[in-house]
Design an enzyme around this catalytic site. Structure first.
Site, short mmCIF file in Angstrom:
data_model
loop_
_atom_site.label_atom_id
_atom_site.label_comp_id
_atom_site.label_asym_id
_atom_site.label_seq_id
_atom_site.Cartn_x
_atom_site.Cartn_y
_atom_site.Cartn_z
N THR A 160 23.22 6.71 108.38
CA THR A 160 24.62 6.99 108.05
C THR A 160 25.55 6.04 108.81
O THR A 160 26.47 5.45 108.23
CB THR A 160 24.97 8.46 108.35
OG1 THR A 160 23.97 9.30 107.77
CG2 THR A 160 26.32 8.82 107.78
N SER A 220 17.65 9.36 102.89
CA SER A 220 16.90 10.60 102.65
C SER A 220 16.12 10.50 101.35
O SER A 220 14.97 10.96 101.27
CB SER A 220 17.86 11.79 102.56
OG SER A 220 18.17 12.29 103.84
N GLN A 270 29.27 16.07 97.90
CA GLN A 270 27.90 15.55 97.80
C GLN A 270 27.56 15.16 96.35
O GLN A 270 26.78 14.22 96.13
CB GLN A 270 26.92 16.61 98.32
CG GLN A 270 25.58 16.08 98.76
CD GLN A 270 25.58 15.54 100.19
OE1 GLN A 270 26.17 16.14 101.07
NE2 GLN A 270 24.94 14.42 100.41
N LYS A 279 24.39 21.88 99.53
CA LYS A 279 24.76 21.88 100.95
C LYS A 279 24.53 23.27 101.49
O LYS A 279 24.61 24.25 100.74
CB LYS A 279 26.23 21.51 101.13
CG LYS A 279 26.59 21.06 102.53
CD LYS A 279 26.32 19.57 102.72
CE LYS A 279 26.42 19.14 104.15
NZ LYS A 279 26.40 17.67 104.28
N LYS A 314 20.31 18.11 96.65
CA LYS A 314 20.05 17.32 97.86
C LYS A 314 21.28 17.31 98.73
O LYS A 314 22.39 17.02 98.26
CB LYS A 314 19.69 15.86 97.47
CG LYS A 314 19.40 14.98 98.65
CD LYS A 314 17.99 15.18 99.15
CE LYS A 314 17.74 14.65 100.55
NZ LYS A 314 18.01 15.65 101.63
N LYS A 336 28.98 11.64 95.92
CA LYS A 336 28.33 10.73 96.88
C LYS A 336 26.92 10.39 96.39
O LYS A 336 26.53 9.22 96.30
CB LYS A 336 28.26 11.42 98.24
CG LYS A 336 27.63 10.58 99.33
CD LYS A 336 27.27 11.38 100.58
CE LYS A 336 28.38 12.24 101.11
NZ LYS A 336 28.12 12.73 102.48
N ASN A 371 25.15 11.94 115.79
CA ASN A 371 24.29 11.02 115.05
C ASN A 371 25.09 9.88 114.40
O ASN A 371 24.76 8.71 114.55
CB ASN A 371 23.51 11.82 114.00
CG ASN A 371 22.69 10.90 113.12
OD1 ASN A 371 23.21 10.23 112.24
ND2 ASN A 371 21.40 10.82 113.39
N GLY A 419 19.72 17.17 107.59
CA GLY A 419 20.62 17.50 108.71
C GLY A 419 22.08 17.28 108.37
O GLY A 419 22.44 16.69 107.36
N ASP A 420 22.92 17.78 109.22
CA ASP A 420 24.36 17.53 109.25
C ASP A 420 24.80 17.91 110.67
O ASP A 420 23.96 17.87 111.59
CB ASP A 420 25.09 18.37 108.17
CG ASP A 420 26.53 17.89 107.91
OD1 ASP A 420 26.72 16.90 107.20
OD2 ASP A 420 27.47 18.51 108.45
P1 NDP Z 1 26.41 15.74 115.08
O1 NDP Z 1 26.23 17.17 115.24
O2 NDP Z 1 25.31 14.82 115.46
O3 NDP Z 1 27.71 15.25 115.86
C1 NDP Z 1 28.97 15.77 115.58
C2 NDP Z 1 29.97 15.18 116.55
O4 NDP Z 1 31.27 15.54 116.15
C3 NDP Z 1 29.80 15.71 117.96
O5 NDP Z 1 30.19 14.71 118.87
C4 NDP Z 1 30.77 16.88 117.99
O6 NDP Z 1 31.24 17.21 119.29
C5 NDP Z 1 31.88 16.38 117.13
N1 NDP Z 1 32.50 17.52 116.44
C6 NDP Z 1 31.91 18.35 115.56
N2 NDP Z 1 32.74 19.30 115.15
C7 NDP Z 1 33.87 19.09 115.79
C8 NDP Z 1 35.10 19.76 115.78
N3 NDP Z 1 35.33 20.86 115.03
N4 NDP Z 1 36.06 19.26 116.56
C9 NDP Z 1 35.84 18.16 117.32
N5 NDP Z 1 34.68 17.49 117.36
C10 NDP Z 1 33.71 17.95 116.61
O7 NDP Z 1 26.80 15.53 113.54
P2 NDP Z 1 26.73 14.18 112.67
O8 NDP Z 1 27.03 13.01 113.51
O9 NDP Z 1 25.49 14.23 111.89
O10 NDP Z 1 27.93 14.44 111.64
C11 NDP Z 1 29.25 13.96 111.87
C12 NDP Z 1 30.00 13.90 110.54
O11 NDP Z 1 29.32 13.02 109.64
C13 NDP Z 1 30.11 15.23 109.79
O12 NDP Z 1 31.33 15.25 109.08
C14 NDP Z 1 28.96 15.16 108.80
O13 NDP Z 1 29.19 16.00 107.69
C15 NDP Z 1 29.02 13.70 108.42
N6 NDP Z 1 27.82 13.13 107.83
C16 NDP Z 1 26.61 13.19 108.47
C17 NDP Z 1 25.49 12.60 107.91
C18 NDP Z 1 24.18 12.58 108.61
O14 NDP Z 1 23.26 11.93 108.10
N7 NDP Z 1 24.02 13.21 109.76
C19 NDP Z 1 25.55 11.96 106.59
C20 NDP Z 1 26.89 11.88 106.03
C21 NDP Z 1 27.95 12.46 106.64
P3 NDP Z 1 30.51 18.35 120.14
O15 NDP Z 1 29.18 17.78 120.52
O16 NDP Z 1 31.40 18.60 121.31
O17 NDP Z 1 30.41 19.52 119.23
O1 2IT Z 2 26.74 14.67 104.24
C1 2IT Z 2 25.63 14.13 104.03
O2 2IT Z 2 25.49 13.28 103.14
C2 2IT Z 2 24.50 14.50 104.89
N1 2IT Z 2 24.68 15.31 105.80
C3 2IT Z 2 23.14 13.94 104.63
C4 2IT Z 2 22.45 14.67 103.52
C5 2IT Z 2 21.00 14.30 103.30
O3 2IT Z 2 20.42 14.95 102.43
O4 2IT Z 2 20.47 13.41 103.96
#
Ligand code: NDP
Ligand code: 2IT
Length: 455
Positions: free
Chosen positions: A212, A387, A114, A129, A93, A117, A243, A168-169
């Site tokens: 998240t 999830s 993961q 992943k 997952k 976590k 997100n 997603g991520d």
């Molecule tokens: P999104 O794609 O929705 O948003 C990512 C954000 O981070 C955007 O604003 C993006 O800017 C910025 N960003 C991404 N990469 C870079 C980079 N290399 N340098 C600078 N800014 C960057 O992703 P999420 O919000 O889903 O994910 C954000 C973090 O949270 C990640 O580390 C992810 O692994 C983690 N995460 C996400 C979960 C989820 O449920 N979605 C769960 C647990 C952890 P821009 O738009 O300009 O690219």
């Molecule tokens: O980093 C993370 O925990 C996620 N991107 C969410 C993973 C999931 O299966 O919902």
């Protein structure tokens, strides 16, 4: 050197030898293994059963070509990955990341994190992943769909509701999950919970989008409560505008805190009076990929700081006065320079919304300056936890209300905090949540691996 320390050193050397150039993977494995030393000293079984050697090795790694046709008719090619890391406590997952920086080392660091976590959530989910170096920026809707369908043409044969359940991520939200799911159904002729993060009208869970960010704020509240404080009234710096960041800001506002920053890969918004969520969502919400510069045109009291204004390596979001920092964008976005700025400006807590956002040097500096720390694998576990709630609803053909899901999320985050805190106490480092989360997450998986024999 203690034998536990020698064991850890030996396995970390082995990791470097057999996976060259995977720096983020070394960083993640080093952080986890070093904090396991007190456990390994106390319980020799983990060494006797070669648990560290096994847990750093994915059960299966799938790398594939993703070929698709762009709007001009040109054939394009990307790399696709799925690392099925560990299934000791449940089916694989974890999310999919679409970003040009994705490579095997990035996917492995994320998959490794993961494991612990997912274990900490207390739910029965193993770890995986995946993703691609595909860059969704500037692509048309049609191109995104073509890419997602091609990705699924290979991925579908490795997944399923009790086998591997992607989500997603970065760069993968409800739109991408929709295209992936559509193709999964077409290929398998099954409507089942083989992907999470689906829209609520076709199998998604209420509250998954928010989970998240909301969970991250609940986790921060647990830390502050432990020390007789609360998030209400706190000035909060947040990075990212995706997100996780948006829903962190949303929950902070609901709980009476004052989020003052957000950022994307081009720059940072500093809005001292508090980020206006409606404006942020209008620019960055749900598949919108506008520039944060627009925000400062709408709100004259807000400042837009382009990225290149901080050439010495500091990030603008961490250079403003704040009580709590929520790094919620990407790995290694909070460096030693940033940690120094945060301490200087009075920050009392860093709570990791992103995966591995704080560099090891920054972490050490924060610790030595008494800053509380919410480690990613605990603080951002709310997303994967919901999830799993989506999987549970799909399997039982039920739909829970937002309030039901949110209540469960709140309880899960509290349990994760208590587990990490109590484990840190058990090993004589009360309040070291990084150590507590690593040991507690590891112990559950490692014990299951011992029970299941030489697999
Ligand atoms: P999104 O794609 O929705 O948003 C990512 C954000 O981070 C955007 O604003 C993006 O800017 C910025 N960003 C991404 N990469 C870079 C980079 N290399 N340098 C600078 N800014 C960057 O992703 P999420 O919000 O889903 O994910 C954000 C973090 O949270 C990640 O580390 C992810 O692994 C983690 N995460 C996400 C979960 C989820 O449920 N979605 C769960 C647990 C952890 P821009 O738009 O300009 O690219
Ligand atoms: O980093 C993370 O925990 C996620 N991107 C969410 C993973 C999931 O299966 O919902």
């Amino acid at each position: 050197m203690s034998s536990a320390r020698e064991y850890v050193k030996g396995v970390l050397n082995y990791v470097r030898e057999c996976s060259p150039g995977q720096n983020e993977f070394y960083q993640a494995t080093t952080e986890v293994f070093e904090s396991l030393i007190p456990l390994l000293e106390e319980d020799r079984r983990y060494k006797d059963y070669s648990i560290l050697e096994r847990i750093v090795t994915p059960e299966r790694t799938i790398i594939f070509r993703v070929t698709w046709v762009d709007d001009s008719g040109k054939i394009r090619s990307n790399l696709g990955y799925r690392v099925q890391f560990n299934s000791a406590i449940g089916p694989y997952k974890g999310g999919l990341r679409f970003h040009p920086t994705v490579n095997l080392g990035i996917v492995k660091f994320l998959g490794f994190e993961q494991i612990f976590k997912n274990s900490l959530t207390g739910l029965d989910i193993g770890a995986g992943k995946g993703g691609s170096n595909f860059d969704p920026k500037g692509k048309s809707d049609n191109e995104i769909m073509a890419f997602c369908q091609s990705f699924m043409n290979e991925m579908y044969r490795h997944m399923g509701e009790t086998r591997d359940i992607p989500a997603g991520d970065i760069g993968v939200g409800p739109r991408e999950i929709g295209y992936l799911y559509g193709q999964y159904k077409r290929l398998t002729v099954r409507f089942e919970g083989a992907l999470t993060g689906k829209k609520t009208s076709w199998g998604g869970s209420q509250g998954r989008i928010e989970a998240t960010g909301y969970g991250s704020v609940y986790f921060a509240e647990n830390i502050l409560n432990k020390y007789g404080d609360e998030i209400k009234g706190k000035v909060c710096a947040v990075s990212g505008a995706g997100n996780v960041a948006i829903h962190t800001i949303e929950k902070l506002l609901k709980m009476g805190a004052i989020p003052v920053t957000c950022s994307d890969s081009k720059g940072t918004i500093y809005h001292k009076n508090g980020i206006d969520l409606n404006t942020l969502k209008a620019i960055k919400g749900m598949e919108r990929r506008g520039s944060l510069a627009e925000y400062a045109n709408i709100h004259k009291g807000a400042q837009y700081i382009p990225l290149h204004k901080y050439p010495e390596g500091g990030h603008a979001a961490w250079s403003v006065p704040c009580d709590v920092a929520f790094p919620s964008a990407t790995q290694n976005e909070l460096t030693l320079t940033d940690a120094k700025n945060l301490v200087k400006n009075g920050c009392i807590l860093v709570n990791e919304g992103a995966n591995m956002p704080t560099t090891p040097e920054a972490m050490a500096y924060l610790k030595s300056n008494g800053v509380y720390f919410g480690p990613a694998k605990a603080a951002n576990a709310g997303g994967v936890a919901v999830s799993q709630l989506e999987m549970a609803q799909n399997a039982s053909m039920q739909n829970w209300t937002f309030a039901q899901v949110d209540t469960k999320l709140f309880e899960i985050m509290r349990n994760i905090f208590n587990t990490a805190y109590n484990t840190s106490k058990e090993f004589g480092q009360e309040g070291d949540l990084l150590m507590g989360a690593n040991i507690a997450g590891f112990r559950r998986v490692a014990d299951a691996m011992i029970d299941q024999g030489a697999v």
